[in-house]
Design an enzyme around this catalytic site. Structure first.
Site, short mmCIF file in Angstrom:
data_model
loop_
_atom_site.label_atom_id
_atom_site.label_comp_id
_atom_site.label_asym_id
_atom_site.label_seq_id
_atom_site.Cartn_x
_atom_site.Cartn_y
_atom_site.Cartn_z
N SER A 160 0.80 -1.26 -0.09
CA SER A 160 0.17 0.06 -0.10
C SER A 160 0.85 1.22 -0.03
O SER A 160 0.24 2.54 -0.19
CB SER A 160 -0.86 0.29 1.39
OG SER A 160 -0.09 0.00 2.57
N TYR A 183 -3.42 -11.75 4.37
CA TYR A 183 -2.22 -12.32 4.85
C TYR A 183 -1.28 -12.36 3.62
O TYR A 183 -0.92 -13.42 3.49
CB TYR A 183 -2.08 -13.43 5.73
CG TYR A 183 -2.73 -13.05 6.98
CD1 TYR A 183 -3.47 -11.82 7.50
CD2 TYR A 183 -3.30 -14.50 7.92
CE1 TYR A 183 -3.97 -11.76 8.73
CE2 TYR A 183 -3.80 -14.16 8.89
CZ TYR A 183 -4.17 -13.11 9.46
OH TYR A 183 -4.82 -12.88 10.73
#
Ligand SMILES: Cc1cc2nc3c(=O)[nH]c(=O)nc-3n(C[C@H](O)[C@H](O)[C@H](O)COP(=O)(O)OP(=O)(O)OC[C@H]3O[C@@H](n4cnc5c(N)ncnc54)[C@H](O)[C@@H]3O)c2cc1C
Ligand SMILES: *[C@@H]1O[C@H](CO)[C@@H](O)[C@H](O)[C@H]1NC(C)=O
Ligand SMILES: *[C@@H]1O[C@H](CO)[C@@H](O)[C@H](O)[C@H]1NC(C)=O
Ligand SMILES: *[C@@H]1O[C@H](CO)[C@@H](O)[C@H](O)[C@H]1NC(C)=O
Ligand SMILES: *[C@@H]1O[C@H](CO)[C@@H](O)[C@H](O)[C@H]1NC(C)=O
Ligand SMILES: *[C@@H]1O[C@H](CO)[C@@H](O)[C@H](O)[C@H]1NC(C)=O
Length: 544
Positions: free
Chosen positions: A118, A482
């Site tokens: 991100s 994950y």
């Protein structure tokens, strides 16, 4: 598939590749910045939320929401520009200008991405970091039992404002308060209420997203296929989430919490062996999970004094108090040796803060601490996940613990989260997260990213290999939240997506991967929203 090798299509793909490379060559952050200033109505206020490496605040702003310090000093590409919009129209302008000037986007809310995607890139392609931190307003309607949450809010902020509005309402999501509500929902999102109320994504009523054309779409405007995709199928492949409307669920004023500690020398393997079949069948009001770690202990049976410790924790939200809860556990899991004194009565907000993660919190913490976005220590880690559908044999479990003892004390943590209950009531395709009916539990494994990190990476990969015979197969499942780049990555040009991506795509989403690719192809056919593990578009030469 067959026709993909014909010269005609190869020629077409060449043209396509050339056009992609030329659009990358034109990536221009100077033009992007000019565009931002000219398109934003208020050029003074926009310049206050744009950071480039020349601004002294660039590094602190960049690192503030970097929640995994493993990515602090990597060779990865950092953003050429960071924008922290204060209005939705500024977000629209970011999308418009980035697209126009060939800049890629990375979108950050809570900043907990396991692979740092991100805010950093393994590709050598310039990008803008769109940091949603200033858009984090929350409003709770206790009568309608709903909450509206802007994308940048954390779970802690959400829980705090729900708590301020009601002591019997909750949102079923994770317990780690600094995790972003958006990233969590974008992968499904499970927590202590999963066995009563399902995933966070199951409790989303509406969403607002900015698509590649810069339009703001709500559920009705985006269509049910896209609304399905963003509830667990990776939002950043489809657009920028602005806000969610959430369904709140009812919890008792007080709940019972427990954490029991057992070691290998206390026959923990027998307990866990039995628990695998029992805990997924508990009444929905009882949930159990387990944190497994290595410790130094004077009761260890080993010469080096090491052993494995199991923190077995959970919550009971049913009626009948301690007697009822104890009866369930004693009658189904006598091996655990649970007693009345193992239970503590807590309010819901205390349960979230104090007990929910294996006594990590202290009694003295105040609800206001949930608002602190850096309250919990950030730990540098590399992690992986698995789903178990058949109980692991005692031999398999013993081998698992022995693998854990290979690294230093405290250097690895494993978590088992038992499913069943409400989770079993959903079909695999209800939402993109496919691990529902038939899943006994999820396994999270991680290693601390300290010391010789090459060794640590080799070790967690060897643990992953060790577990292969014992976990889900064809595909071997993994949790998309994950995320793990070892499973595979997209080609940087984003042009030959589907075939490469299918391997990891099926691990995360199983059959839902195909549907996600269709939705992606409809809403973002040019694959503007892409990163290492984004959903690819369907191209001419794929085999769907
Ligand atoms: C300590 C810890 C505890 C955790 N506990 C749980 C748990 O209990 N249950 C659970 O289900 N998961 C849990 N997770 C996993 C967590 O849900 C994911 O890491 C999640 O992606 C984090 O979201 P974020 O907003 O914090 O991260 P970010 O890094 O900000 O984002 C994660 C992903 O979402 C995308 N994204 C973020 N914001 C937007 C937006 N506005 N629009 C479009 N895309 C966006 C990003 O681009 C990135 O791909 C935990 C993770 C950690 C590190
Ligand atoms: C960063 O520096 C530029 C150029 O000096 C300035 O215009 C801009 O306002 C600065 N950004 C912030 C957030 O201060
Ligand atoms: C990154 O590393 C620098 C230098 O060691 C340190 O000052 C900073 O606090 C670190 N930031 C994070 C987010 O870990
Ligand atoms: C472990 O199991 C053995 C054999 O069943 C038993 O004798 C022993 O008492 C158990 N130990 C504990 C601590 O429960
Ligand atoms: C073992 O450790 C515990 C606490 O860690 C301590 O109370 C106990 O006295 C120790 N026993 C021996 C034999 O050293
Ligand atoms: C780290 O571990 C690897 C693999 O065991 C080894 O080859 C390497 O020499 C180690 N590096 C250091 C700095 O010790």
């Amino acid at each position: 598939m067959g026709i993909a090798n014909t010269p005609f299509l190869t020629f077409l793909s060449l043209i396509f590749l050339i056009s992609i490379f030329s659009s990358q060559a034109s990536a221009d952050s100077t033009q992007f910045l000019k565009c931002m200033k000219s398109k934003c109505l208020d050029s003074v206020s926009i310049s206050k939320v744009i950071y480039t490496p020349i601004n002294s605040s660039y590094t602190p702003i960049y690192e503030y929401s970097m929640r995994n310090p493993r990515f602090n000093q990597t060779t990865r590409l950092k953003p050429q520009v960071i924008v922290q919009p204060v209005s939705e129209s500024q977000v629209q302008t970011v999308v418009y200008c980035a697209k126009k000037y060939g800049m890629r986007l990375r979108i950050r809310s809570g900043g907990h991405d396991f692979e740092g995607l991100s805010y950093s890139s393994t590709y050598d392609i310039p990008f803008v970091l769109l940091d949603m931190i200033n858009l984090r307003a929350i409003s709770v309607d206790p009568v309608a039992k709903t909450a509206t949450v802007q994308a940048g809010a954390t779970l802690g902020e959400l829980y705090y404002w729900i708590y301020r509005a009601s002591d019997t309402l909750a949102f079923p999501a994770g317990v780690w308060s600094t995790v972003g509500a958006t990233g969590l929902i974008c992968g499904g999102g499970y927590g202590p209420l999963r066995r009563m109320y399902g995933l966070a994504a199951d409790n989303v009523i509406d969403a607002r997203i900015i698509d590649v054309k810069g339009r703001i779409l709500d559920r009705k405007a985006m269509g049910e296929d896209l609304f399905w995709a963003i509830r667990g199928g990776s939002c950043s492949s489809f657009g920028v989430i602005l806000s969610w409307k959430l369904n709140l669920v009812v919890v008792p004023k007080t709940v019972l919490s427990f954490t029991l500690f057992r070691t290998l020398e206390q026959n923990a393997t027998d307990i866990i062996y039995a628990m695998q079949s029992v805990a997924p069948k508990f009444p929905n009001e009882l949930e159990m999970r387990m944190r497994i770690s290595t410790i130094q202990s004077n009761t260890s049976a080993r010469a080096d004094g090491k052993t494995v410790e199991f923190a077995i924790g959970g919550l009971y939200l049913g009626t009948g108090g301690v007697e009822a809860a104890l009866k369930i556990v004693q009658s189904t899991l006598p091996e655990l040796g649970m007693v009345k004194e193992d239970f503590v009565e807590l309010t819901w907000i205390q349960a979230i803060m104090i007990s929910s993660f294996f006594n990590l919190f202290d009694d003295n913490y105040k609800p206001e601490d949930l608002l602190d976005r850096t309250f919990l220590a950030d730990i540098p880690t590399k992690a992986k996940s698995d789903f178990v559908r058949e109980p692991i044999s005692k031999k398999g479990l013993n081998g698992f613990w022995n693998k854990m003892l290979e690294v230093g004390v405290g250097e690895t943590t494993v978590i088992f989260t038992f499913y069943g209950g409400k989770m079993d009531e959903y079909s695999e395709s209800a939402l993109p997260f496919p691990n529902r009916a038939g899943t006994l539990y999820m396994v999270y494994t991680r290693v601390l990213w300290v010391g010789n990190t090459t060794e640590k990476l080799e070790w967690i990969r060897s643990l992953y290999s060790y577990l292969a015979p014992y976990v889900s197969k064809n595909p071997r499942r993994a949790y998309s939240n994950y995320n793990d780049l070892d499973l595979g990555v997209n080609d940087p040009t984003g042009s030959i997506g589907y075939l490469d991506a299918r391997k990891w795509g099926k691990q995360y989403y199983n059959h839902n991967f195909k549907t996600l690719v269709m939705v992606k192809t409809r809403v973002d056919p040019e694959n503007f929203f892409r990163q290492e593990q984004s959903i690819p578009t369907l191209s001419l030469w794929s085999d769907m």
